[in-house]
Structures are given as structure tokens and as C-alpha cells.
Design a protein around this motif. Structure first.
Motif, PDB file in Angstrom:
ATOM      1  N   THR A   1       0.853  -1.189   0.000  1.00  0.00           N
ATOM      2  CA  THR A   1       0.000   0.000   0.000  1.00  0.00           C
ATOM      3  C   THR A   1       0.887   1.236   0.000  1.00  0.00           C
ATOM      4  N   LEU A   2       0.744   2.074  -1.006  1.00  0.00           N
ATOM      5  CA  LEU A   2       1.603   3.246  -1.140  1.00  0.00           C
ATOM      6  C   LEU A   2       1.141   4.364  -0.208  1.00  0.00           C
ATOM      7  N   GLY A   3       2.107   5.144   0.248  1.00  0.00           N
ATOM      8  CA  GLY A   3       1.800   6.315   1.058  1.00  0.00           C
ATOM      9  C   GLY A   3       1.445   6.012   2.491  1.00  0.00           C
ATOM     10  N   SER A   4       1.702   4.798   2.944  1.00  0.00           N
ATOM     11  CA  SER A   4       1.462   4.462   4.337  1.00  0.00           C
ATOM     12  C   SER A   4       2.791   4.520   5.074  1.00  0.00           C
ATOM     13  N   ARG A   5       3.248   3.398   5.636  1.00  0.00           N
ATOM     14  CA  ARG A   5       4.526   3.428   6.357  1.00  0.00           C
ATOM     15  C   ARG A   5       5.729   3.180   5.453  1.00  0.00           C
ATOM     16  N   GLY A   6       5.500   2.596   4.301  1.00  0.00           N
ATOM     17  CA  GLY A   6       6.623   2.239   3.453  1.00  0.00           C
ATOM     18  C   GLY A   6       6.787   3.188   2.287  1.00  0.00           C
ATOM     19  N   ALA A   7       6.877   2.630   1.087  1.00  0.00           N
ATOM     20  CA  ALA A   7       7.115   3.423  -0.113  1.00  0.00           C
ATOM     21  C   ALA A   7       5.944   4.362  -0.380  1.00  0.00           C
ATOM     22  N   THR A   8       6.265   5.510  -0.967  1.00  0.00           N
ATOM     23  CA  THR A   8       5.230   6.473  -1.324  1.00  0.00           C
ATOM     24  C   THR A   8       4.884   6.428  -2.804  1.00  0.00           C
ATOM     25  N   THR A   9       5.732   5.812  -3.606  1.00  0.00           N
ATOM     26  CA  THR A   9       5.475   5.697  -5.040  1.00  0.00           C
ATOM     27  C   THR A   9       5.740   4.260  -5.487  1.00  0.00           C
ATOM     28  N   ALA A  10       5.210   3.919  -6.662  1.00  0.00           N
ATOM     29  CA  ALA A  10       5.450   2.579  -7.204  1.00  0.00           C
ATOM     30  C   ALA A  10       6.932   2.361  -7.466  1.00  0.00           C
ATOM     31  N   ALA A  11       7.628   3.413  -7.904  1.00  0.00           N
ATOM     32  CA  ALA A  11       9.063   3.292  -8.155  1.00  0.00           C
ATOM     33  C   ALA A  11       9.811   2.969  -6.867  1.00  0.00           C
ATOM     34  N   GLU A  12       9.449   3.615  -5.770  1.00  0.00           N
ATOM     35  CA  GLU A  12      10.092   3.309  -4.491  1.00  0.00           C
ATOM     36  C   GLU A  12       9.775   1.884  -4.051  1.00  0.00           C
ATOM     37  N   ARG A  13       8.538   1.469  -4.241  1.00  0.00           N
ATOM     38  CA  ARG A  13       8.161   0.101  -3.861  1.00  0.00           C
ATOM     39  C   ARG A  13       8.996  -0.923  -4.634  1.00  0.00           C
ATOM     40  N   ASP A  14       9.214  -0.675  -5.930  1.00  0.00           N
ATOM     41  CA  ASP A  14      10.017  -1.605  -6.732  1.00  0.00           C
ATOM     42  C   ASP A  14      11.469  -1.608  -6.269  1.00  0.00           C
TER      43      ASP A  14
END
Length: 785
Positions: free
Chosen positions: A504-517
Motif C-alpha cells: 500500500t503506497l503512502g502508508s509506512r513504506g514506499a510512497t510511489t510505485a518506483a520506491e516500492r520496486d
């Protein structure tokens, strides 16, 4: 402005009159003008196209008498939100002369640009670039109101010396000031003198042009101060000040200006001094001046021979100068600010003073303030948290610093005397490249060392620091380990914190799909290099295994279909994150169902699973994955209190709760009759703290204490101190199966600027490798089944 006369005007503007009458038309309210007012507001600092890196608020004394700002504050809240002023506060100090400005530097944005003039106060408030509410408060206490959803009481309104609502603000004087942009600020008209108690009438927009106490005073006509009987001061007869030159002798030695204490004995006085420039830090984004040191020291070792001079007059290292100006204490640093005359009168050289660490008892760095010094010992990197943000590195003589509750024998007093902070001679934030790096690397790791560090010793933001005057060369004393050390056995078990792996973006972890990847790529590199048969995970998003399965899918895409599987948690808890387990079915097989605890002491309940070898041979073992309450002083039930409050023993808040969680975990082992059990996870307790002792007293053995050398036994770095928050402990049966244990130092020694985030992190530092895949190091244990 007189405070009482402003109260009805503000109440009407906010739509909150006594009796709860709202939405009345705004009447014309007469209010006496203020003494000190907000004269400029700018909230676009560090945004795209902004001329300055920082937001700022400028104050102005429109009265005819000096006004003390001691005990005052600048406070801010959003234009229409529900937050209170108290959440964003910067305390003020000093005295503002008639017509004098006072510059309050606030938070920086993500795009570095120009540096502000030397600020008179510094805070961290992050203002909106378009709309917001700024209050000048005659108190250092935060106002628990916002003027709209949380109306300010009469007592709170009495404390307002001035209020500026701009843009779409819902709390203002009369009408709001105009909306702002990244390239415009709000200016009080007539150089700050206008004050009709109507923001819309008093303010106009213009290109930001901050003024500080060094700007020429601009007294308002007449005497606008709200005194009942104006005081008339006779105008003194003008005098002609002769132009100063190299023939104008000094009035003081630098050591006389510095004095023996932390503040100057001639603070506030105009002085003339002589010395050699030891370091010039002028120009955009730098410190705004230079350091001057006496040609000949006095006989008192307790008095410093150096001073900082705030001046834009160009000078270079080695110039012999005569400088005139006022002595001030700026955020703890004695300096000449502003310099009214800088005369270059020749050249000279200063030999650095050798400083030995640790400092002797009773000796502080104050005696070396603003002097050129060199450290004749190896200094080890102890923290790099702010290396990419502010160019800062914490250094310690000899070796890194340890958490005193992690191991016996830590001398905190000596540690305080053997540390110094290395700066980069700049006020720039988030530079495009790191200002310091280790030889042969593009970064610095904790434990790397520097020899013969030379620079000017100065003070700022509450700590003594070195501004280097020579290149700083770090050597790699703590090289990156490509793989974890071998632990033996036929099955390996890992424990690792995933640093908030969220889909889930913008919660505790990554804020964007690029960051999540980017985050996922690092986690995959970490786990596949560890190659454990079983891995206990912490900080995985609790979202019906969506995040957990996404991680397993990525692992299998790298390692081959079916290499990893996940265990579904039967009771994942109430937190946003959960404990988790993954395993390799080709190596081990789960035995029985996954189990957990229903004890309310856990809001992140432990996960229990037994395993045996995939071929059915050998003994079985059980993994109990934990993530105990953090050391932060807030919880879902509110702030820590009673036994859970910070007891001042170094264990921080909620230590009592962590002890209860440890005892509950041991009770779970007994109740479920678990055999050959490994208790692993982020316990949020260091090695000699009560929760670890509770485990040990119950018969568990710390495998890191048993198998890992003391200097390698750490998994986390906080506030410059290394220690082990992550543990694997074994019961009597599991101890007989263990062949070895290690901590793989891929995270704790790396800077946060190496992680998956794109904010503030220089792009060239990212790599899809294991390093800084988390802020905790993973642990690995070998078992012979």
C-alpha cells in the motif's frame, strides 16, 4: 498592536464570537498597532523555482523602544487543517532594537537553492508555500488552538503579539493576506511599519528578500508603541565616524573577546581585533563568513584564540586582518556579527593546535572554539545519519560508540569526551553528491577511519564540530561483506526486519510505485544472498498477506518457481505491521499448524511454526517470531506512563511492557509445549536490558553472545551508538542443534541515503543490492538436524 484590542478583531475574523455566533459580517474594528510584528512570510523554500532553500519568517520592531524576544515564539499551523499552533513552534531570544529586523530560518525543501542571510533564530517549521497561519506569541509554550476547528480562548489570544493568515487561511486579522507562491513572499507594507490589524490591507506580495539584525535599522515615523505616555528621546548630535584602516589599532585581543566561559564577557560591545584567516567559508550555501585566529596566543589555555566573523568581504586563508564589529553569541557561538570593517593588512600562517581525545576530565572544546586544530589520533565513524542531509559525520577516537545498555564496560563519560562531529563547511542541504566518502567507495560506512583530521573547531546546533580546511580522506576499516559468514549446519534460519515492506503506497513504506520496486529489489537481494531455509520477518504490512505474497513472488522470480512459500499468520494482530514467516519447501517442511498468542500484551502477536527437514530425516525445531513494543514513548493507548514511562535507566519507554512480552513469549513456549525453540526477532531491547535478561533467566541462550565476537555483535545504530536490538535465543534443546550464528552487517553501517527512498537520496547511490535494504542487520543461525 495592543493585545487586548486585537482580541475582538481576531475572534470575529475566525467566526467564533462569545455565544457561538458564527459567520457574521466582518465589522471595522479599531485596534492599537503592535510593537514587534511579523514583517515577512515565505513558505516556498526549497520548492521548484524557489530562490531560497528554506522557509522563513521575518520580524520587525516598529516601536521606538527595544523589545526583548526572550520567552517568545513563532508558531504555525495549516490554512484550514485541524492541527494546532503548538505542533509547529520555534522559540526566540534576544532583544530587538527600534526599526530592527529579526530573521527566523525555518525548514528546507527538497530542492537546494540559495542560502538565507545569517538567521537570528533557527527552527524546523515547514510552512505551506501558498496558504497558512503564522502567529508571533509572547510565550514559549505552544498554543493548543488553531483559531477555527479549535478556537483560541481569550487567554490564548492575549498571548498573540501578531497573527498573519495568508492565502486560504481561516484565521487572520481583518482579512487574509494574499496567497503566496514559490517565488513570492508576503511583505508588511512601508518596510514593516504598516499595521491596521487587517492582513489583507497590511501585506503585499513581492520577490522574497529576507532581512536580519545586520540590516540597517528602519525606524517607523513617530512612536507606534502602545504606551500610555510616549517617551520623547532627544536626538543626539551626529558624529562622524572615521574610516578604519590598517593603522587603526585593535581594541581587544581575540582571547579577551572569547573569555574563559561559554559566553563573551564583551557580548553586545563593538570591538576591533587582529588575526590570521584560518578558513574562509564565504559564498552561496556556505557559512557566510570566515574564521580568524590570533597571531600570538595569550598565556591562558582556557581562552580560545579564534573567532568567527560574519562578513561577505572577500578574504582568503592566510590574510592578516583587522576587523571591527559587534560581539554576539549566535546559537552558542561567539562571533563578530556583522563586521563593520575588514582591513587586509598582510599575510601570516597559523599552525594547527593538536587536540588529544578523549579530552581530559573537566576540559571542554570551548577553549578551542573557532581555532584551527588537528586530531593526532585515528577517528572512527560512529554515525552517518545526516551525511547526505547536512554533510555531517559523527566521529569517535579509536572505535565506534556502543549503547551502554548493550554490553558491560561502556564508559559514557569517556565516550562523550572522545567524540567530535565532522561538518562540510556548508549550510547547503541535500547536496547532489556526498561531501565525504571513503577512499575507493562512493559512500562512508560506520567504522571507517580518518587520520590527522584538520579544520576549524566551531559550534552550532548544540554540538561542537569541525569545519575541514584540508581534504578529508577516510580509509575502509569496515569493508562491505559480500556474504554473511558461514554458520554451518544443514538448515539455516534467518531473522530480519524489512523496514516497513508495504504494498500500500503512502502508508509506512514506499510512497510511489518506483520506491516500492526499489525496496522490493533490495529485499530480494538480501534474502536470496542469505539463502535461509526459514526466515522470520518483521515490519511486513498486515493486509491479508498481499505484501507477504508479493515478496514471495519476487523471491521466486529470482530463485525459481516454488523456491519460497509463506506461512499465513493465524492472529496477525491490530497493528499496521505483523510478524511473518517464509520458508523453502525444498529444504524444510512445516509440522502442524501455525500458532500464535491471544495475550493482549501483544498488538503484534508472535508467530509460531515447527519445521522438519524436507526429506523427513533428523530432528525438528520451532521458530517463534517476535516484534516487541518499540522504545518510542507513545502507544495506541496514549503516552507512556507509570512503569512504562522512561525510568532514566537507558532503556527508554515501555521497558516494563517489553518485559511482560518476554514473559508472555516464555509462557507460550510452556503452554504449547514447544520443543527445540528459537526465539527470534526485533525485541527492541539491547543485550543487557531487562527483556533479554528475562529470556536468559528463563533458560534461553543468546546465540549472538555465544557465537559472535563482541565488536561484531550489533544490528542497529541509533544516535551514534551501536547495539543489538535483534536477537536469536535458543532453548536447551535448540542449543544442541546450533552450529553457529552471525550478524550480516549490510544495513546498520550504511547511510539512510542508500535505501529505496527517492526523496533526498542522490540517485547515483542507489543499487538493487542488499545494502541498506533495511535499517536493521539480519541474523543467520545454522542448525544440524
Amino acid at each position: 498592536m495592543h493585545a487586548k484590542s486585537r482580541v475582538p478583531a481576531i475572534l470575529v475574523a475566525a467566526g467564533v464570537l462569545v455565544g457561538s455566533i458564527a459567520a457574521l459580517p466582518l465589522p471595522s474594528v479599531a485596534a492599537a498597532p503592535g510593537t514587534v510584528v511579523i514583517s515577512q512570510v515565505y513558505g516556498g523554500g526549497g520548492n521548484s523555482g524557489a530562490p531560497f532553500s528554506n522557509d522563513y519568517v521575518e520580524l520587525f520592531n516598529r516601536s521606538g523602544a527595544p523589545v526583548s524576544l526572550d520567552g517568545w515564539s513563532v508558531q504555525y499551523t495549516s490554512a484550514g487543517g485541524t492541527g494546532n499552533f503548538a505542533a509547529n513552534k520555534t522559540n526566540l531570544s534576544g532583544t530587538l532594537a527600534p526599526g530592527q529586523y529579526h530573521l527566523v530560518q525555518l525548514a528546507a525543501g527538497s530542492t537546494p537553492s540559495g542560502a538565507l542571510p545569517q538567521p537570528d533564530s533557527v527552527g524546523s517549521i515547514n510552512m505551506s508555500g501558498t496558504a497558512g497561519k503564522v502567529a508571533l506569541v509572547r510565550s514559549a509554550d505552544g498554543l493548543a488552538c488553531n483559531g477555527s476547528s479549535a478556537p483560541c480562548s481569550d487567554a490564548q489570544l492575549e498571548l498573540l503579539a501578531d497573527l498573519v493568515g495568508y492565502g486560504g487561511a481561516n484565521f487572520f486579522e481583518g482579512s487574509p493576506a494574499p496567497a503566496l507562491t514559490n517565488t513570492t513572499g508576503a511583505f508588511r507594507k512601508t518596510s514593516g511599519c504598516a499595521d491596521t490589524d487587517d492582513n489583507g490591507a497590511d501585506f503585499e506580495t513581492a520577490h522574497p528578500a529576507p532581512r536580519n539584525s545586520s540590516n540597517a535599522a528602519a525606524p517607523c515615523g513617530g512612536d507606534p508603541s502602545p504606551t500610555a505616555t510616549p517617551t520623547v528621546t532627544p536626538t543626539p548630535t551626529p558624529t562622524v565616524t572615521p574610516t578604519e584602516s590598517c593603522d587603526t589599532p585593535p581594541t581587544h585581543q581575540i582571547s579577551q573577546v572569547q573569555g574563559r566561559g561559554e559566553t563573551s564577557p564583551v557580548e553586545g560591545q563593538n570591538v576591533r581585533i587582529e588575526g590570521i584567516v584560518t578558513g574562509s567559508f564565504q559564498g552561496s550555501g556556505r557559512l557566510g563568513g570566515f574564521y580568524l585566529q590570533a597571531l600570538r596566543p595569550d598565556a591562558d589555555p582556557a581562552t580560545s584564540e579564534g573567532l568567527f566573523v560574519y562578513s561577505s568581504t572577500p578574504v582568503k586563508t592566510g590574510d592578516r586582518l583587522l576587523v571591527s564589529g559587534k560581539t554576539i553569541e549566535y546559537n552558542g557561538l561567539t562571533e563578530i556579527s556583522p563586521a563593520t570593517a575588514v582591513n587586509v593588512c598582510g599575510t601570516g600562517a597559523i599552525k594547527p593546535t593538536e587536540v588529544k581525545l578523549p579530552l581530559k576530565n573537566g576540559v571542554s572544546f570551548e577553549r578551542y572554539e573557532s581555532m584551527l586544530v588537528t586530531f593526532d589520533t585515528d577517528l572512527a565513524v560512529s554515525e552517518i545519519y545526516n551525511l547526505a542531509r547536512y554533510g555531517e559525520i559523527n566521529l569517535a577516537e579509536g572505535s565506534r560508540l556502543w549503547q551502554p545498555t548493550d554490553r558491560k564496560g561502556v564508559n559514557t563519560d569517556k565516550d562523550a569526551r572522545r567524540t567530535i562531529l565532522l561538518d562540510d563547511g556548508s549550510n547547503a542541504q541535500n547536496p547532489p553528491t556526498l561531501p565525504h566518502h571513503t577512499k575507493g567507495s562512493n559512500t562512508v560506512r560506520i567504522g571507517d577511519k580518518v587520520e590527522d583530521l584538520t579544520g576549524v573547531l566551531t559550534y552550532g546546533f548544540g554540538v561542537y564540530r569541525i569545519q575541514p580546511t584540508e581534504p578529508v580522506v577516510f580509509t575502509a576499516e569496515n569493508s562491505r561483506p559480500a556474504r554473511p559468514a558461514k554458520v554451518g549446519g544443514d538448515v539455516q534460519v534467518a531473522g530480519l526486519n524489512t523496514l516497513n515492506w508495504f504494498t500500500t503506497l503512502g502508508s509506512r513504506g514506499a510512497t510511489t510505485a518506483a520506491e516500492r520496486d526499489r525496496q522490493l529489489a533490495k529485499l530480494v537481494a538480501n534474502i536470496t544472498t542469505l539463502n535461509p531455509a526459514v526466515a522470520g520477518l518483521m515490519e511486513v504490512e498486515r493486509n491479508n498477506d498481499v505484501a507477504l505474497n508479493a515478496l514471495v513472488d519476487a523471491l521466486n522470480a529470482k530463485s525459481g518457481a516454488g523456491t519460497y512459500k509463506a506461512i499465513t499468520h493465524p492472529n496477525p494482530g491490530t497493528d499496521l505491521i505483523q510478524t511473518a514467516l517464509i520458508y523453502q519447501p525444498g529444504k524444510v517442511t512445516p509440522i502442524g499448524p501455525a500458532r500464535s498468542s491471544s495475550d493482549p500484551i501483544f498488538n503484534r502477536p508472535p508467530l509460531v511454526q515447527a519445521f522438519g527437514k524436507a526429506d523427513g530425516t533428523g530432528k525438528t525445531f520451532t521458530v517463534l517470531v517476535n516484534h516487541f513494543k518499540s522504545k518510542g514513548c507513545t502507544d495506541i493507548d496514549g503516552p507512556a506512563s507509570g512503569d512504562d514511562a522512561d525510568q532514566g535507566d537507558g532503556q527508554s519507554c515501555y521497558n516494563a511492557k517489553r518485559v511482560k512480552q518476554a514473559k508472555a513469549a516464555m509462557a507460550l513456549i510452556d503452554n504449547l509445549q514447544l520443543k527445540n525453540t528459537l526465539v527470534l526477532g526485533d525485541i527492541n531491547a539491547y543485550g543487557e536490558e531487562d527483556p533479554i535478561h528475562a529470556f536468559e533467566d528463563a533458560g534461553l541462550t543468546s546465540l549472538s553472545k555465544k557465537y559472535i565476537k563482541k565488536d561484531d555483535r550489533y544490528s542497529y545504530v541509533f544516535d551514534g551508538l551501536s547495539g543489538e536490538l535483534d536477537h536469536v535465543l535458543a532453548d536447551k534443546g535448540a542449543r544442541k542443534l546450533v552450529t553457529g550464528a552471525t550478524i550480516w552487517h549490510v544495513n546498520a553501517d550504511e547511510g539512510r541515503f542508500m535505501d529505496y527512498n527517492t526523496e533526498y537520496n542522490p540517485p547515483y547511490l542507489y543499487a538493487p543490492d542488499p545494502f541498506r535494504s533495511s535499517d536493521h542487520d539480519p541474523l543467520l543461525v545454522g542448525l544440524k538436524l
